[in-house]
Design a protein around this motif. Structure first.
Motif, short mmCIF file in Angstrom:
data_model
loop_
_atom_site.label_atom_id
_atom_site.label_comp_id
_atom_site.label_asym_id
_atom_site.label_seq_id
_atom_site.Cartn_x
_atom_site.Cartn_y
_atom_site.Cartn_z
N ALA A 1 0.83 -1.20 0.00
CA ALA A 1 0.00 0.00 0.00
C ALA A 1 0.86 1.25 0.00
CB ALA A 1 -0.90 0.00 1.23
N HIS A 2 0.53 2.19 -0.87
CA HIS A 2 1.19 3.49 -0.84
C HIS A 2 0.74 4.26 0.39
CE1 HIS A 2 1.25 2.91 -5.41
NE2 HIS A 2 2.47 2.72 -4.97
N ASP A 3 -0.55 4.22 0.68
CA ASP A 3 -1.15 4.92 1.82
C ASP A 3 -1.91 3.87 2.63
OD1 ASP A 3 -3.03 6.24 3.52
OD2 ASP A 3 -2.99 8.01 2.23
N LEU A 4 -1.34 3.48 3.75
CA LEU A 4 -1.87 2.37 4.54
C LEU A 4 -3.31 2.63 4.99
CD1 LEU A 4 -0.71 -0.35 5.41
CD2 LEU A 4 -0.10 0.69 7.59
N GLU A 5 -3.59 3.82 5.51
CA GLU A 5 -4.93 4.08 6.05
C GLU A 5 -5.97 4.27 4.94
OE1 GLU A 5 -5.90 3.36 9.09
OE2 GLU A 5 -3.81 2.79 9.38
N ALA A 6 -5.59 4.83 3.80
CA ALA A 6 -6.52 4.92 2.66
C ALA A 6 -6.87 3.51 2.18
CB ALA A 6 -5.92 5.74 1.53
N THR A 7 -5.88 2.64 2.19
CA THR A 7 -6.10 1.25 1.79
C THR A 7 -7.01 0.55 2.80
OG1 THR A 7 -3.96 1.21 0.68
CG2 THR A 7 -4.94 -0.93 1.23
N VAL B 1 -1.71 -6.70 4.14
CA VAL B 1 -1.33 -5.41 3.55
C VAL B 1 -0.12 -4.86 4.30
CG1 VAL B 1 -2.10 -3.07 2.99
CG2 VAL B 1 -3.76 -4.95 3.01
N PHE B 2 0.90 -4.44 3.55
CA PHE B 2 2.07 -3.79 4.13
C PHE B 2 2.30 -2.45 3.45
CE2 PHE B 2 3.15 -8.25 5.09
CZ PHE B 2 3.31 -8.12 6.46
N GLU B 3 2.69 -1.46 4.25
CA GLU B 3 3.01 -0.15 3.71
C GLU B 3 4.32 -0.22 2.93
OE1 GLU B 3 2.64 4.23 5.50
OE2 GLU B 3 4.01 2.92 6.60
N LYS B 4 4.30 0.29 1.72
CA LYS B 4 5.50 0.35 0.90
C LYS B 4 5.29 1.47 -0.12
CE LYS B 4 8.79 -2.49 -1.60
NZ LYS B 4 9.11 -3.82 -2.12
N PHE C 1 2.57 -0.82 10.55
CA PHE C 1 3.13 -0.83 9.20
C PHE C 1 2.45 -1.86 8.30
CE2 PHE C 1 5.50 -4.20 11.15
CZ PHE C 1 5.85 -5.07 10.13
N GLY C 2 1.43 -2.53 8.85
CA GLY C 2 0.69 -3.49 8.05
C GLY C 2 -0.48 -4.04 8.83
N PHE C 3 -1.32 -4.82 8.16
CA PHE C 3 -2.47 -5.41 8.82
C PHE C 3 -3.02 -6.58 8.01
CE2 PHE C 3 -3.77 -1.55 6.58
CZ PHE C 3 -4.71 -2.03 5.68
N ALA D 1 6.35 1.19 -3.80
CA ALA D 1 5.84 0.10 -4.64
C ALA D 1 5.28 0.66 -5.95
CB ALA D 1 4.77 -0.69 -3.90
N ARG D 2 5.52 -0.06 -7.03
CA ARG D 2 5.00 0.30 -8.34
C ARG D 2 4.17 -0.87 -8.85
NH1 ARG D 2 5.92 4.29 -6.53
NH2 ARG D 2 7.60 5.75 -6.94
N TYR D 3 3.05 -0.54 -9.48
CA TYR D 3 2.14 -1.57 -9.96
C TYR D 3 2.07 -1.51 -11.48
CZ TYR D 3 0.98 -1.66 -5.10
OH TYR D 3 1.07 -1.75 -3.74
#
Length: 139
Positions: A14-20, A57-60, A43-45, A63-65
């Motif tokens: 996830a680019h933005d952990l809480e938005a995700t 989900v991990f914050e990164k 940093f993840g959940f 990351a590029r998709y």
């Protein structure tokens, strides 16, 4: 010989952990099972997909998709695809029209805030996943 019981989880970055988290919680209705903490910071959940299946989900932020990623998409079974499509649209999330696929399932597609593709699936009584038999791909 090993026998796989079911899909345990799919891991996404996830680019933005809480938005995700909000997307998967508020739009898809998936509850957070637990968080990963490091130095007192989340940093993840893990998200509950029903049964014993999860999305991890991990914050990164870097990351590029792209279409070349190793995980192409995740697929979530829904009870009523028309209601699911209406729900996504009510949340302002773009969703494709419903399509009847060659495996006799209904499907539609959305993307999470990171661009991860999510296939929405509604099975029918004739779905190949239950009846078997080869199907000719129409895509």
């Amino acid at each position: 010989m090993i026998k796989v019981k079911q899909l345990a989880h799919v891991c996404i970055f996830a680019h933005d952990l809480e938005a995700t988290r909000r997307f998967y919680s508020d739009v898809l209705g998936m509850d957070t099972r637990f968080n990963f903490l490091r130095d007192g910071r989340i940093f993840g959940f893990y998200l509950d997909c029903g049964g014993r299946s999860h999305v991890e989900v991990f914050e990164k932020s870097e990351a590029r998709y792209s279409e070349a990623n190793q995980i192409n998409h995740l697929c979530l079974e829904v009870e009523d695809i028309d209601a699911a499509i209406a729900h996504f649209r009510s949340k302002g999330v773009e969703v494709t029209p419903k399509k009847f696929a060659c495996d006799d399932t209904y499907q539609a597609w959305v993307r999470d805030p990171n661009g991860v593709k999510i296939e929405l699936f509604e099975y029918t009584d004739r779905s190949a996943q239950f009846t078997g038999g080869d199907r000719i791909a129409d895509w």
